[in-house]
Motif scaffolding. Structure first.
Motif, mmCIF file in Angstrom:
data_model
loop_
_atom_site.group_PDB
_atom_site.id
_atom_site.type_symbol
_atom_site.label_atom_id
_atom_site.label_comp_id
_atom_site.label_asym_id
_atom_site.label_seq_id
_atom_site.Cartn_x
_atom_site.Cartn_y
_atom_site.Cartn_z
ATOM 1 N N ARG A 1 -70.144 20.871 56.427
ATOM 2 C CA ARG A 1 -71.183 21.858 56.104
ATOM 3 C C ARG A 1 -72.555 21.181 56.072
ATOM 4 N NH1 ARG A 1 -69.648 26.380 53.170
ATOM 5 N NH2 ARG A 1 -71.857 26.920 53.283
ATOM 6 N N LEU A 2 -72.628 20.000 55.515
ATOM 7 C CA LEU A 2 -73.907 19.289 55.460
ATOM 8 C C LEU A 2 -74.387 18.933 56.866
ATOM 9 C CD1 LEU A 2 -75.807 18.360 53.197
ATOM 10 C CD2 LEU A 2 -74.765 16.087 53.354
ATOM 11 N N ALA A 3 -73.455 18.602 57.740
ATOM 12 C CA ALA A 3 -73.824 18.292 59.120
ATOM 13 C C ALA A 3 -74.411 19.515 59.814
ATOM 14 C CB ALA A 3 -72.611 17.768 59.884
ATOM 15 N N GLU A 4 -73.844 20.686 59.550
ATOM 16 C CA GLU A 4 -74.394 21.923 60.123
ATOM 17 C C GLU A 4 -75.795 22.184 59.595
ATOM 18 O OE1 GLU A 4 -71.776 25.220 59.500
ATOM 19 O OE2 GLU A 4 -70.665 24.825 61.357
ATOM 20 N N LEU A 5 -75.991 21.973 58.296
ATOM 21 C CA LEU A 5 -77.325 22.160 57.733
ATOM 22 C C LEU A 5 -78.328 21.200 58.364
ATOM 23 C CD1 LEU A 5 -76.482 22.719 53.944
ATOM 24 C CD2 LEU A 5 -77.367 24.406 55.555
ATOM 25 N N ASP B 1 -82.266 14.191 52.034
ATOM 26 C CA ASP B 1 -81.781 13.111 52.889
ATOM 27 C C ASP B 1 -81.489 13.580 54.313
ATOM 28 O OD1 ASP B 1 -81.994 11.403 50.741
ATOM 29 O OD2 ASP B 1 -79.862 11.511 50.215
ATOM 30 N N ILE B 2 -81.306 14.864 54.516
ATOM 31 C CA ILE B 2 -81.091 15.352 55.884
ATOM 32 C C ILE B 2 -82.350 15.988 56.458
ATOM 33 C CG2 ILE B 2 -78.607 15.712 55.535
ATOM 34 C CD1 ILE B 2 -79.226 18.746 55.395
ATOM 35 N N ALA C 1 -77.948 17.590 37.943
ATOM 36 C CA ALA C 1 -77.123 18.186 38.999
ATOM 37 C C ALA C 1 -77.986 18.909 40.023
ATOM 38 C CB ALA C 1 -76.111 19.157 38.384
ATOM 39 N N LEU C 2 -79.010 19.605 39.545
ATOM 40 C CA LEU C 2 -79.886 20.353 40.445
ATOM 41 C C LEU C 2 -80.684 19.398 41.323
ATOM 42 C CD1 LEU C 2 -81.968 23.458 39.360
ATOM 43 C CD2 LEU C 2 -82.796 21.839 41.056
ATOM 44 N N THR C 3 -81.294 18.399 40.732
ATOM 45 C CA THR C 3 -82.112 17.478 41.536
ATOM 46 C C THR C 3 -81.238 16.619 42.441
ATOM 47 O OG1 THR C 3 -82.161 15.931 39.656
ATOM 48 C CG2 THR C 3 -84.022 17.451 39.905
ATOM 49 N N ALA C 4 -80.014 16.308 42.009
ATOM 50 C CA ALA C 4 -79.106 15.556 42.876
ATOM 51 C C ALA C 4 -78.736 16.380 44.104
ATOM 52 C CB ALA C 4 -77.849 15.152 42.113
#
Length: 892
Positions: free
Chosen positions: A244-248, A292-293, A282-285
């Motif tokens: 999912r992160l790769a798609e984003l 990072d992407i 948690a929110l800022t992480a």
């Protein structure tokens, strides 16, 4: 209650939000339009959209030569150069070559940015980019050259998009391009789209396609905020899986290539503890993983949540209760994010938020807390006055800025359809006052669940947001159709007919404006050919679009609506032929057509949209226009026959989805009318019996199994002869089933059930029926089949039919006795299509003696009645093998 909000936007340059709009000139013909529909159709090829702030035609032309040289500044935007090169090749150039200076000879040269472009612009008498705001550009075509320059890289990219539209599409060199000078800039800094609806999220492929579309139309913002992405809401603390992160990341990269800011909107409000250090981390992480992407714009929407119920006891202890406490708690969390994440990441855009009260401009303790405590550089999103604002004004925007105390970015809930999933909303962006963009940090639109189908409306949003001074909703809508049709006239005609049939919304309250106008013309002049042509366009449009439309996503998105449009077009054309046959006095032909219509309408209403839960939702096309036209055609035929027909239902309440008011009188207890709001004192549902008639028992069946409390809790039944003076029949309280028998001799044409108190529950009406004193008694045989009745053969409604349980015996008769002897010129017998001739003889009784009139000739039989009052009619069966059926026996 529908609420479809979340966050969206980037901050780009908030100072641009107040760019003055005075002194601007739009494209030729942009002002003083008297016929927007015609202007949309007549928009010239090569017109730039969005309309430039200043465009000036020149008297010269340039020729697309076989080889074209591009002289570009070394720092010129690579994507803009790619657009320029492709546009030149599409215009017929065989080769596009890069060079540091123009070659000798007559080869066309294109200058992109730098000293070469600045010099060429001056030589062409065009102003350069000096004094332009961010994203502005200058473009000139003439005297054997083209020059374009941007205030920044995005401006150069937008100049390339404008050049793309000016150039023709040819398969060989030699095309002539008219000389033009353009100086352009946006009316507001932020212009974009928020994928923020409830329901099926867009596919990854669709999002990539949308980003391409936004770049082509000078929209610079895409907000990723699908309500049904669990990692944005319910699972907001959890990291995305790698795939999912790769798609984003692919979306972020594509957005950057198209000069669109990708904004990530995280919605923690369902479970966040505002005072929790762990939740802040948690929110800022989560934001860091997106940083990072490549994400540089972040939002924290706090809409569609409760601020009266805390998610943790610590918040109540720290902030207290009520609106002020909620605003203070939210400001506390957002300020921490702003100061400890946004401020510590160079290059991050200003933080955005959606308040819990996002839909009005009324002062409140909650808004006052946000205004006072939220960091001043945080953007506040606002939907206008109302969740779906029919209009939005400059004064409202100013008031929003005052009440929230922060820059305002509109979250405009158009063309979003998650609250009306049975509809496509294909009309233009309208109801927004000129000058509004100058009061805002930007404009963003919430689209439909259907991404490709959203493009028609989003095209018009882009037009308005870039240059509201030159914006004409109907002209922009027409241009959007032309673009999506790829310049093909036949495709554009089909798309226009289909879009017109899906035009209405909160912003465009009139449905199918062009088709409705054609029907009104027919009512006025009776010329059926013009109306039939319009209906044929709609009927044929689905096949044309499926065959020719290049955007296959639109065809996929619109599949059930395309099917319904074809079916409704066929039903309406049959109704038109029924009207013409009725006018011509061709009773047999009219009856044949009449019998086709119910099945055609059933088919038209059968197509469904299947949502992400598997629920099947019947779709609507040209509702209130085509269905009304068909109903009116049937009513006109009833009148010509001399029967009353089925009562017509009405209400002053809105309708929830497809639960139409006509379902109150369809004879099916399983269907129902369902209001889209709670009744107020005075709200009503009514039936028109079409003529004054004796009233039998009145039955009002309300509520349904899934909503047993959706009925009029306190009401009265009333009747009227003229729809003006009403008399009370009965009062009722706290009962969903009302059954009243009027005093003998009571007559009326209209009945209504009226609420006498406001209530919270909506209203369901399964059936609203009025039994009348039988004007004609039916007896004899054969007996009726289960589900049928003898009286259906003389109930003043040709849509119902008596169907026998068995074949008739020789000499058996079906007899009709009116309540009093009647004078009549004819006896008409209507039977189902295909009924055999000679099945029965028709006799009338006068002076107690039965006399023959003739025999049944098929589905339609009309026999002269002779002289004298008729005491009865009978059909004497001849003993055929099939069970007989009769729709209506009419004395007239």
């Amino acid at each position: 209650m529908h609420r479809t909000r979340t966050a969206a936007a980037t901050a780009l340059a908030l100072a641009l939000a107040a760019i003055p709009l005075t002194g601007m000139s739009g494209p030729p013909g942009a002002a003083g339009r008297q016929d927007p529909a015609r202007e949309a159709r007549d928009r010239p090829a090569g017109a730039i959209s969005p309309a430039p702030q200043s465009v000036r035609p020149r008297s010269d032309r340039v020729t697309i030569t076989p080889a074209v040289t591009v002289v570009a500044d070394p720092k010129a935007d690579a994507t803009a150069l790619a657009v320029v090169s492709k546009s030149l090749r599409d215009a017929g150039a065989d080769r596009v070559v890069r060079a540091e200076q123009a070659p000798a000879g007559r080869r066309l040269t294109v200058y992109v940015d730098g000293a070469g472009a600045a010099s060429a612009l001056r030589d062409l008498g065009a102003r350069g980019t000096g004094g332009l705001p961010a994203e502005g550009y200058a473009l000139a075509v003439g005297d054997g050259r083209i020059a374009l320059a941007g205030k920044d890289a995005t401006g150069t990219y937008y100049a390339a998009q404008s050049l793309r539209q000016l150039l023709p599409r040819r398969d060989r060199p030699g095309a002539q391009v008219r000389g033009t000078a353009v100086r352009d800039w946006p009316a507001t800094a932020l212009r974009g789209v928020i994928e923020g609806f409830y329901g099926t999220p867009w596919s990854h492929r669709a999002r990539l396609d949308q980003l391409d579309f936004y770049g082509e139309h000078k929209m610079n913002l895409y907000v990723y905020s699908p309500k049904d992405d669990a990692y944005l809401r319910e699972k907001w603390r959890d990291p995305y899986p790698a795939d999912r992160l790769a798609e984003l990341k692919e979306l972020v990269d594509r957005a950057r290539q198209r000069h669109v800011e990708f904004s990530y909107a995280l919605s923690p409000g369902l479970s966040v503890c505002y005072s929790s250090e762990a939740d802040l981390r948690a929110l800022t992480a989560k934001f860091q993983t997106l940083w990072d992407i490549g994400v540089r714009t972040f939002a924290v929407p706090l809409d569609d949540i409760s601020y009266t119920d805390w998610n943790c006891a610590a918040d109540k202890d720290r902030f207290g209760t009520g609106g002020w406490a909620a605003g203070t708690a939210q400001a506390h969390l957002l300020n921490r994010v702003n100061q400890e994440f946004i401020a510590r990441h160079p290059g991050a855009r200003p933080l955005q938020m959606v308040p819990t009260e996002y839909y009005d401009v009324e002062p409140s303790p909650y808004k006052k807390a946000l205004a006072a405590r939220l960091d001043g550089n945080v953007l506040v999103e606002w939907t206008g006055v109302g969740v779906i604002a029919p209009t939005m004004t400059v004064a409202q925007a100013r008031r929003a800025r005052e009440v929230f105390g922060h820059p305002i970015l509109t979250w405009d809930n158009y063309p979003v359809n998650d609250y009306v999933t049975n509809r496509l909303l294909l009309g233009p962006f309208s109801g927004r006052e000129k000058g509004l963009p100058g009061q805002l940090a930007g404009i963003t639109a919430n689209p439909m669940i259907q991404p490709a189908a959203s493009k028609l409306a989003l095209y018009t949003v882009a037009d308005y947001a870039w240059n509201d001074a030159a914006y004409d909703a109907r002209a922009s809508w027409g241009a959007a159709i032309e673009e999506l049709a790829g310049g093909d006239a036949r495709t554009a005609r089909a798309l226009r007919a289909f879009a017109d049939a899906n035009y209405s919304s909160a912003l465009n309250p009139r449905q199918a404006t062009e088709l409705a106008a054609a029907i009104e013309e027919f009512d006025h002049d009776g010329d059926a050919r013009r109306l039939d042509a319009a209906l044929r366009d709609l009927q044929d449009a689905p096949a044309v679009l499926r065959e020719r439309l290049a955007d296959r996503g639109f065809v996929e998105d619109g599949a059930p609506w395309l099917d319904a449009a074809h079916a409704w077009g066929g039903a309406a054309r049959t109704a038109l032929r029924l009207i013409e046959a009725t006018k011509a006095g061709d009773g047999a032909r009219a009856w044949e057509l009449r019998q086709r219509i119910p099945e055609l309408v059933r088919t038209a209403r059968s197509f469904v949209y299947v949502d992400m839960t598997g629920r099947k939702i019947p779709v609507l096309v040209a509702d209130g226009v085509l269905d009304t036209f068909v109903e009116d055609a049937l009513a006109a035929h009833d009148e010509a026959l001399g029967v009353i027909g089925r009562p017509k239902a009405s209400t002053d309440l809105p309708v929830h989805q497809d639960n139409a008011v006509s379902r109150m009188t369809d004879g099916d207890d399983a269907t129902y009318f369902w209001s889209g709001a709670a009744p107020r004192a005075g709200s009503y549902v009514a039936v028109d019996l079409h003529a004054e008639r004796p009233l039998g028992t009145v039955t009002l069946s309300m509520g349904r199994s899934g909503s047993p409390d959706d009925y009029l809790h306190h009401g009265v039944l009333e009747y009227s002869s003229d729809d003006k003076t009403w008399r009370r029949l009965a009062a009722f309280d706290a009962t969903p089933e009302v059954r009243v028998t009027p005093p003998a001799g009571t007559t009326a044409r209209y009945l209504r059930a009226r609420a006498v108190q406001a209530q919270d529950n909506w209203l369901v009406v399964r059936e609203f029926t009025v039994a009348g004193a039988d004007r004609v008694a039916v007896s004899g045989g054969p007996p009726a089949a289960p589900g049928s009745a003898l009286r259906s053969a003389a109930d003043q409604d040709p849509a119902t039919a008596y169907r026998a349980a068995r074949a008739a015996e020789q000499g058996e008769a079906l007899e009709f006795t009116p309540d009093a002897p009647r004078s009549a010129r004819s006896v008409t017998v209507l039977r189902p299509q295909g009924a055999p001739a000679g099945e029965a003889s028709v006799e009338v009784r006068r002076g107690g003696v039965w006399r023959p009139l003739g025999t049944l000739s098929g589905a339609y039989t009309r026999l002269a009645a002779g002289d004298g009052a008729i005491e009865g009619v009978r059909l004497v069966w001849r003993g055929r093998a099939a069970a007989p059926a009769v729709n209506e026996v009419i004395l007239r």
